[in-house]
Design a protein around this motif. Sequence first.
Motif, PDB file in Angstrom:
ATOM      1  N   TYR B  67      -6.054 -10.868   1.623  1.00 30.13           N
ATOM      2  CA  TYR B  67      -6.314  -9.287   1.911  1.00 30.13           C
ATOM      3  C   TYR B  67      -7.894  -9.380   1.149  1.00 30.13           C
ATOM      4  O   TYR B  67      -8.249  -9.133   0.096  1.00 30.13           O
ATOM      5  N   GLN B  70      -9.903  -4.349   5.458  1.00 32.86           N
ATOM      6  CA  GLN B  70      -8.990  -3.534   6.108  1.00 32.86           C
ATOM      7  C   GLN B  70      -8.587  -3.930   7.496  1.00 32.86           C
ATOM      8  O   GLN B  70      -7.663  -3.684   8.095  1.00 32.86           O
ATOM      9  N   LEU B  73      -5.411  -5.893   8.543  1.00 34.05           N
ATOM     10  CA  LEU B  73      -4.405  -5.435   8.525  1.00 34.05           C
ATOM     11  C   LEU B  73      -3.676  -5.515   9.755  1.00 34.05           C
ATOM     12  O   LEU B  73      -2.523  -5.970  10.167  1.00 34.05           O
ATOM     13  N   GLN B  74      -4.512  -5.338  11.039  1.00 39.58           N
ATOM     14  CA  GLN B  74      -3.907  -5.564  12.342  1.00 39.58           C
ATOM     15  C   GLN B  74      -3.679  -7.015  12.360  1.00 39.58           C
ATOM     16  O   GLN B  74      -2.641  -7.419  13.211  1.00 39.58           O
ATOM     17  N   PHE B  76      -2.659  -9.055  10.330  1.00 41.06           N
ATOM     18  CA  PHE B  76      -1.612  -9.535   9.758  1.00 41.06           C
ATOM     19  C   PHE B  76      -0.295  -9.233  10.647  1.00 41.06           C
ATOM     20  O   PHE B  76       0.553  -9.719  10.929  1.00 41.06           O
ATOM     21  N   SER B  77      -0.258  -7.909  11.154  1.00 44.06           N
ATOM     22  CA  SER B  77       0.550  -7.180  12.039  1.00 44.06           C
ATOM     23  C   SER B  77       0.983  -8.193  13.211  1.00 44.06           C
ATOM     24  O   SER B  77       1.817  -8.694  13.697  1.00 44.06           O
ATOM     25  N   LYS B  78      -0.553  -8.511  14.057  1.00 42.59           N
ATOM     26  CA  LYS B  78      -0.373  -9.479  14.932  1.00 42.59           C
ATOM     27  C   LYS B  78       0.087 -10.787  14.743  1.00 42.59           C
ATOM     28  O   LYS B  78       0.897 -11.639  15.674  1.00 42.59           O
ATOM     29  N   HIS B  80       2.279 -11.795  12.666  1.00 44.29           N
ATOM     30  CA  HIS B  80       3.565 -11.781  12.475  1.00 44.29           C
ATOM     31  C   HIS B  80       4.239 -11.647  14.027  1.00 44.29           C
ATOM     32  O   HIS B  80       5.471 -12.387  14.140  1.00 44.29           O
ATOM     33  N   SER B 107       9.394 -12.986   6.108  1.00 43.51           N
ATOM     34  CA  SER B 107       8.466 -11.905   5.364  1.00 43.51           C
ATOM     35  C   SER B 107       9.178 -10.781   5.041  1.00 43.51           C
ATOM     36  O   SER B 107       8.830  -9.752   4.257  1.00 43.51           O
ATOM     37  N   ALA B 108      10.433 -10.539   5.455  1.00 39.09           N
ATOM     38  CA  ALA B 108      11.351  -9.645   4.959  1.00 39.09           C
ATOM     39  C   ALA B 108      11.900  -9.697   3.830  1.00 39.09           C
ATOM     40  O   ALA B 108      12.483  -8.835   3.071  1.00 39.09           O
ATOM     41  N   VAL B 111       8.269 -13.118  -1.174  1.00 37.95           N
ATOM     42  CA  VAL B 111       7.252 -12.912  -1.534  1.00 37.95           C
ATOM     43  C   VAL B 111       6.607 -14.061  -2.124  1.00 37.95           C
ATOM     44  O   VAL B 111       7.455 -14.940  -2.932  1.00 37.95           O
ATOM     45  N   ILE B 143       3.922 -11.349   2.292  1.00 37.52           N
ATOM     46  CA  ILE B 143       2.998 -10.670   1.056  1.00 37.52           C
ATOM     47  C   ILE B 143       3.018 -11.641  -0.034  1.00 37.52           C
ATOM     48  O   ILE B 143       3.821 -12.275  -0.210  1.00 37.52           O
ATOM     49  N   LEU B 145       1.724 -12.037  -4.094  1.00 36.36           N
ATOM     50  CA  LEU B 145       1.128 -11.154  -5.068  1.00 36.36           C
ATOM     51  C   LEU B 145      -0.189 -11.358  -5.696  1.00 36.36           C
ATOM     52  O   LEU B 145      -0.654 -10.377  -6.276  1.00 36.36           O
ATOM     53  N   GLY B 148      -2.641 -10.702  -1.888  1.00 33.19           N
ATOM     54  CA  GLY B 148      -2.163  -9.424  -1.001  1.00 33.19           C
ATOM     55  C   GLY B 148      -1.402 -10.135   0.313  1.00 33.19           C
ATOM     56  O   GLY B 148      -0.055  -9.358   0.289  1.00 33.19           O
ATOM     57  N   PHE B 149      -1.843 -10.823   0.891  1.00 31.83           N
ATOM     58  CA  PHE B 149      -0.842 -11.704   1.798  1.00 31.83           C
ATOM     59  C   PHE B 149      -1.428 -13.120   2.116  1.00 31.83           C
ATOM     60  O   PHE B 149      -2.445 -13.257   1.635  1.00 31.83           O
TER      61      PHE B 149
END
Lengths: 265, 265
Positions: B67, B70, B73-74, B76-78, B80, B107-108, B111, B143, B145, B148-149
């Motif tokens: 990370y 910002q 973030l999209q 990361f979402s995309k 996945h 990812s659920a 970590v 994620i 540690l 960030g990801f």
Amino acid sequence: MVRELTILKLGGSSITKKDKLFTPNVNAINRLAGEIKKARVKPLLIIHGGGSFGHPVAKKYKIKEGYIAQTQLQGFSKTHYAMVKLNRLILDSLIRRGIPAVTIQPSACIVTKNGRIKYMEKRPLINLLEIGVIPLLYGDAVIDLTKGFTILSGDQLASSLAVNLNARRIIFGVDVDGLFAVDPKLDSTAKFFKQLSLNQLEKLKRSLGESDVTDVTGGMRGKILELAPAIQRGVPAIIVNAAKPGRIYKALKGKKVIGTIITAR
Amino acid sequence: MVRELTILKLGGSSITKKDKLFTPNVNAINRLAGEIKKARVKPLLIIHGGGSFGHPVAKKYKIKEGYIAQTQLQGFSKTHYAMVKLNRLILDSLIRRGIPAVTIQPSACIVTKNGRIKYMEKRPLINLLEIGVIPLLYGDAVIDLTKGFTILSGDQLASSLAVNLNARRIIFGVDVDGLFAVDPKLDSTAKFFKQLSLNQLEKLKRSLGESDVTDVTGGMRGKILELAPAIQRGVPAIIVNAAKPGRIYKALKGKKVIGTIITAR
């Protein structure tokens, strides 16, 4: 530590067509994604129900009752898959609006015991919230230590996460305007409650007698019962009609909105 | 405790069209689901790679690097979401054949720390295996540690699960026949290894010099390195060509098959 978390629960009846098997309410999903986008509330965690996706399959294979016969394994698989399909539609609608949402599969990180959440690996979820991602969860078929497997409702998930993450509030999107003294679908003059404490709710139930209990909450008794632990710990819940445009938006923004606020006392 | 677990890793190149963005190799997916069905191996755990789904998106948004901004973030979402789409096609193909498969979203429940698995909630996965469900996992944006990801590869996942679940074997489906002394795509007369120990592999690399290391494994050095911890603990890995019909089936059945077996010594 996640501060000031808002939990938004979207009932299955507000995102699917209840009576049509595997039929999403695409318009409602897109409208709600738009309301979420417009409200720009963070940190936010979204949970959705199963509606006409998860429930019929779970019922057919008796997944909630637990593992009895091997033939249920396919049913377990299919119930989860039905929820994955519905989840994907919501995720898709959020992502298309530029909302950085990531699904967290409940059955991948939760184990229940006799139907109640026993363990949950919350680190991925918490870390996602911390970096600004919006986790998206749902009611799911999960492993159960007593019964083999069962159904974990989105309501229990919402309540449990509200307690564990010390949420600021729960917004509960349903297909009625809030809580009435009697079922508004049966009596259109039913008294509407703008605010109600758990104690008042309890008294109301007693005065009407157990047989009327379901009516008291407009068919939402189970939901309120699930939310009670979170409400008792001081997390207020507001019940709003997600089927009416703008209500979820207003609730997210903390604006005045038709709905029922339930508080501890 | 899960006994005699078989881990099947399907490389992204064997289930997607490598050079075409977001294009699944539907024929290959269906054929492989058929081979898995026919082999009837249990307990079985399946992991798949990202191919033309996850990789291009992850690369575009530099998800593996962690990370930084910002705007990621999209991404990361995309990333996945791209994996969810591919995963759904495979899950669908398995379920249609009556295979009780359930996805476990990495990812659920995982970590990482600096790119390596730090925590994994394994209870749902283990319980699914115990009741006879086939868990389906994939390389994912997770994620981290430290960063960030990051990206967790299906290869690391396969190796880590093989060690933790004390697997009997790893079957590694790729798009070449196995390991060659030099890249068979560059030299068709390249010596083929039916069996190779990690020590032999190490020697081979040294004799050829570091610069040739990639060629030694036909572009699979990273994969072998990931598998090494599992192989060292006594879990043999067999590398087979998943693009050739019947090879995965034969490997699952423990039949003689063209491929390279890698053992500790």
